[in-house]
Write a protein that holds these residues in place. Sequence first.
Motif, mmCIF file in Angstrom:
data_model
loop_
_atom_site.group_PDB
_atom_site.id
_atom_site.type_symbol
_atom_site.label_atom_id
_atom_site.label_comp_id
_atom_site.label_asym_id
_atom_site.label_seq_id
_atom_site.Cartn_x
_atom_site.Cartn_y
_atom_site.Cartn_z
ATOM 1 N N HIS A 92 8.417 -1.856 5.694
ATOM 2 C CA HIS A 92 7.413 -0.887 6.232
ATOM 3 C C HIS A 92 7.648 -0.308 7.572
ATOM 4 O O HIS A 92 6.999 0.611 8.079
ATOM 5 C CB HIS A 92 6.176 -1.685 6.352
ATOM 6 C CG HIS A 92 5.437 -2.067 4.925
ATOM 7 N ND1 HIS A 92 4.713 -3.118 4.797
ATOM 8 C CD2 HIS A 92 5.781 -1.522 3.759
ATOM 9 C CE1 HIS A 92 4.288 -2.996 3.488
ATOM 10 N NE2 HIS A 92 5.188 -2.269 2.772
ATOM 11 N N LEU A 96 11.047 6.803 7.447
ATOM 12 C CA LEU A 96 10.468 7.087 6.213
ATOM 13 C C LEU A 96 11.482 7.744 5.514
ATOM 14 O O LEU A 96 12.063 8.513 5.926
ATOM 15 C CB LEU A 96 9.224 8.152 6.626
ATOM 16 C CG LEU A 96 8.101 7.420 7.355
ATOM 17 C CD1 LEU A 96 7.119 8.634 7.631
ATOM 18 C CD2 LEU A 96 7.553 6.329 6.595
ATOM 19 N N THR A 100 7.395 10.991 -1.557
ATOM 20 C CA THR A 100 5.878 10.378 -1.543
ATOM 21 C C THR A 100 5.991 9.398 -2.734
ATOM 22 O O THR A 100 6.328 9.835 -3.697
ATOM 23 C CB THR A 100 4.867 11.351 -1.537
ATOM 24 O OG1 THR A 100 4.816 12.018 -0.319
ATOM 25 C CG2 THR A 100 3.518 10.435 -1.704
ATOM 26 N N GLY A 104 1.587 6.470 -2.272
ATOM 27 C CA GLY A 104 1.156 7.559 -1.371
ATOM 28 C C GLY A 104 0.056 8.484 -1.768
ATOM 29 O O GLY A 104 -0.027 9.405 -1.058
ATOM 30 N N THR A 147 -1.583 5.118 8.094
ATOM 31 C CA THR A 147 -0.097 5.638 8.599
ATOM 32 C C THR A 147 0.729 5.448 7.450
ATOM 33 O O THR A 147 0.876 4.285 6.939
ATOM 34 C CB THR A 147 0.224 4.769 9.862
ATOM 35 O OG1 THR A 147 -0.938 4.986 10.868
ATOM 36 C CG2 THR A 147 1.694 5.635 10.504
ATOM 37 N N GLU A 148 1.477 6.576 7.290
ATOM 38 C CA GLU A 148 2.677 6.348 6.282
ATOM 39 C C GLU A 148 3.864 5.441 6.772
ATOM 40 O O GLU A 148 4.009 5.190 7.871
ATOM 41 C CB GLU A 148 3.270 7.753 5.998
ATOM 42 C CG GLU A 148 2.648 8.898 5.245
ATOM 43 C CD GLU A 148 3.211 9.798 5.063
ATOM 44 O OE1 GLU A 148 4.133 10.492 5.761
ATOM 45 O OE2 GLU A 148 3.123 10.638 4.050
ATOM 46 N N THR A 151 7.220 2.203 1.616
ATOM 47 C CA THR A 151 6.879 1.344 0.624
ATOM 48 C C THR A 151 7.632 1.335 -0.666
ATOM 49 O O THR A 151 8.301 2.217 -1.090
ATOM 50 C CB THR A 151 5.287 1.850 0.126
ATOM 51 O OG1 THR A 151 5.338 3.374 -0.348
ATOM 52 C CG2 THR A 151 4.294 1.675 1.326
ATOM 53 N N ARG A 178 7.042 6.998 0.499
ATOM 54 C CA ARG A 178 5.971 7.150 1.784
ATOM 55 C C ARG A 178 4.935 6.803 0.858
ATOM 56 O O ARG A 178 4.499 7.148 -0.080
ATOM 57 C CB ARG A 178 5.956 8.411 2.342
ATOM 58 C CG ARG A 178 6.960 9.169 2.883
ATOM 59 C CD ARG A 178 6.848 10.540 3.389
ATOM 60 N NE ARG A 178 8.002 11.063 4.045
ATOM 61 C CZ ARG A 178 8.087 11.419 5.168
ATOM 62 N NH1 ARG A 178 6.758 11.329 6.044
ATOM 63 N NH2 ARG A 178 9.043 11.801 5.802
ATOM 64 N N GLY A 179 4.020 6.059 1.846
ATOM 65 C CA GLY A 179 2.892 5.363 1.212
ATOM 66 C C GLY A 179 2.138 4.413 2.294
ATOM 67 O O GLY A 179 2.372 4.160 3.202
ATOM 68 N N ASP A 180 1.050 3.773 1.445
ATOM 69 C CA ASP A 180 0.030 2.738 2.265
ATOM 70 C C ASP A 180 0.601 1.400 2.183
ATOM 71 O O ASP A 180 0.865 0.725 1.089
ATOM 72 C CB ASP A 180 -1.263 2.900 1.710
ATOM 73 C CG ASP A 180 -2.176 2.015 2.147
ATOM 74 O OD1 ASP A 180 -1.870 1.310 3.166
ATOM 75 O OD2 ASP A 180 -3.414 2.039 1.693
#
Length: 248
Positions: A92, A96, A100, A104, A147-148, A151, A178-180
């Motif tokens: 994490h 990045l 996505t 994301g 915040t990206e 992931t 990219r994601g949570d």
Amino acid sequence: MDEVNVVVAHSERATLRVGDVFLKVDADQARIDVEVEAIALAPVPTPEILWCKPPVLALAAVPGTTLGLLGGPSTASPAAWAAAGAALRTLHDAPLPTRTGRAGRGPDELAADLDGECEWLVANGVLPADLVTRNRQVAEAAFRPWTEAFTHGDLQIAHLFLDGEEVTGIIDWSEAGRGDALFDVATFTLGHEDRLGDLLAGYGTDVDLDVIRAWWSLRSLLVFRWLTEHGFDPFAPGCEVDVLKSRM
């Protein structure tokens, strides 16, 4: 090498094991492309790519064993869970990727998808309305700015391997991007809520536990129909239905 083992198979993809080689057959070349890119970028142990000829991706087996399976108890030590948490934090915190990922999707898209799935679950009598309504309420905590992060997007407990307390490999990267970050934390601990503290000992405690709980409910509601349509049983002990019931 005297047999072919089917690891998982449904209408979208299949994974076969032949000796120490895994063959992933995927109808969607985009998922293969995502996996190849993520394995190259991820700063954590990953399988070696032997060759890629879409729709087939060949990967070398990673050593070690998983912490357990969804629906079954984990007998791994707290230190092993902490090691998994540390690896997840490393991922994490990494630069990045360009894409996505599954984790994301924005709050508006998630809320619309969730409303549709909840309506289907109730209208078809699949789950009791009060169970769906309660978990829909819990899920709302996930609809917030975040915040990206880099992931994994499908970090189930069976996708991370360890040798003792050392992470030896993380597999199945086709949903990466990219994601949570808390989506990954929640997915990894789904059905193993009692081990969340052990995981966070390695990951770090600067997480919102209400958001983790929200993702447990949200993910369970969103994947329910897909699971039943692809031969999986969310009613099995310790799986999605039990996760939803735990919020009541």
